[in-house]
Write an enzyme that holds these catalytic residues in place. Structure first.
Site, PDB file in Angstrom:
ATOM      1  N   CYS A 183      35.175  65.871 -59.036  1.00  0.00           N
ATOM      2  CA  CYS A 183      36.302  65.984 -58.212  1.00  0.00           C
ATOM      3  C   CYS A 183      35.357  65.117 -57.176  1.00  0.00           C
ATOM      4  CB  CYS A 183      37.051  67.257 -57.919  1.00  0.00           C
ATOM      5  SG  CYS A 183      37.904  66.871 -56.720  1.00  0.00           S
ATOM      6  N   GLY A 194      39.450  70.088 -54.405  1.00  0.00           N
ATOM      7  CA  GLY A 194      37.543  69.601 -54.286  1.00  0.00           C
ATOM      8  C   GLY A 194      36.826  70.381 -54.858  1.00  0.00           C
ATOM      9  N   GLY A 229      36.015  71.262 -58.355  1.00  0.00           N
ATOM     10  CA  GLY A 229      35.980  70.960 -59.527  1.00  0.00           C
ATOM     11  C   GLY A 229      34.440  69.683 -59.783  1.00  0.00           C
TER      12      GLY A 229
END
Length: 347
Positions: free
Chosen positions: A186, A181, A183
């Site tokens: 993301c 999570g 990124g």
């Protein structure tokens, strides 16, 4: 249900405390690391930064450009075997030793990866990538890959906790990819509520992996060269970068034009854009867990690579680390409420 009371930290929550140093110049810092991997037995030396296996980052062009900086590229899994053959025919052995072959976990992925690895013995890295590395199927695939390719260095993930990091290493992974999570494109954390602050994940997984002779790569969450330094300071052996390397000539994203200005599309690999491109759309039983952004064109990636490596060298000089290997031993993190003076950030 249970609640863990311990505070978990991301890169934005800390700074590295400076320490006395005998280094006279940033040029005195050695960024190259030398590794011998637990299961493959292979030795590798280079700068332990990896371009992410996203189809708008991990391209053949990116691999060729970053190899000159001794940086690895995890080439995305959507190239055909024929495209791989053409790339290999036009690349030196030095470029190929900086390439990771990415794969999913389906039978078709396995067979395709086998064909690619058979093209040239210089391809020594396999990157087995799924969004959720906690499934038994994934662990079994890692074991299957280890049995099939005993001399290849296997990187597998993603996970964020020590016990699963250990499980993957014991199943055959040489390097565990850490991050769920963090990124830039993301959205897993907001779509699912699942995740783990990246710095704490790196610290905990590094401790678990190193106890078994394995290694980790911090995947996601870096927005500046300082974050890269913090990841290494937290114990990461490698750092994987996506957003920081997106938007360049070598990145492979589609270029769009708005009001006379050109932008490059960059999207997460679980985004609607990625699923439309590669699997025909978002399946009715799932939600997209990534977003698409338009980035101003950033020119050749070499300028960004130099900036990242320069920042990393400077971080080492601030704590007296003459080699990147020493950075984690020289790192003391301090918790902070601010990172920078932002008064002119919007100018």
């Amino acid at each position: 249900m249970r609640i863990e009371e311990d505070l978990k930290l991301g890169f934005k929550d800390v700074l590295i405390r400076p320490k006395r140093s005998t280094l006279k110049s940033r040029s005195d810092v050695e960024l190259e690391r030398q590794f011998t991997f637990k299961h493959s037995g292979q030795s590798w030396s280079g700068v332990p930064i990896i371009a992410a296996n996203m189809d708008t980052v991990g391209t053949f062009s990116m691999a060729s450009a970053l190899a000159s900086f001794d940086i690895l590229t995890a080439v995305h899994k959507h190239y055909s075997v024929e495209e791989w053959q053409a790339f290999i025919n036009n690349s030196s052995a030095d470029v190929l030793k900086h390439v990771m072959v990415s794969t999913g976990t389906s039978d078709a992925d396995f067979e395709k990866t086998k064909q690619i690895l058979d093209l040239n013995p210089a391809l020594n890295f396999v990157c087995i990538d799924v969004a959720n590395g906690y499934s038994e199927h994934f662990v079994q695939f890692v074991a299957k890959a280890r049995e099939a390719w005993p001399t290849k260095t296997i990187c597998a993930g993603n996970v964020v906790t020590g016990e699963m990091c250990e499980e993957l290493i014991l199943s055959g992974a040489d390097i565990v990819k850490v991050g769920i999570g963090p990124g830039s494109v993301c959205t897993t954390r907001v779509k699912t509520g699942v995740g783990y602050p990246q710095l704490s994940a790196v610290i905990e997984c590094a401790d678990a992996a190193h106890g078994l002779g394995g290694m980790i790569v911090s995947d996601g969450g870096c927005t500046t060269p300082g974050d890269v330094a913090k990841a290494f300071g937290g114990g990461a052996d490698f750092v994987m970068l996506g957003g920081m390397l997106a938007g360049h000539e070598e990145s492979g994203g589609r270029i769009v034009e708005e009001n006379g200005e050109k932008f490059m599309l960059f999207y997460g690999m679980s985004s609607e854009s990625a699923m439309k491109r590669h699997v025909g759309g978002v399946a009715e039983y799932r939600a997209a867990e990534g977003k698409t952004v338009k980035l101003p064109l950033r020119g050749p990636v070499e300028n960004t690579a130099r900036d990242i490596l320069g920042g990393l060298r400077s971080a080492c000089t601030y704590v007296g680390a003459s080699r990147l290997k020493e950075l984690t031993k020289r790192t003391t993190f301090i918790r902070v409420l601010e990172q920078e003076n932002r008064i002119f950030n919007n100018l």
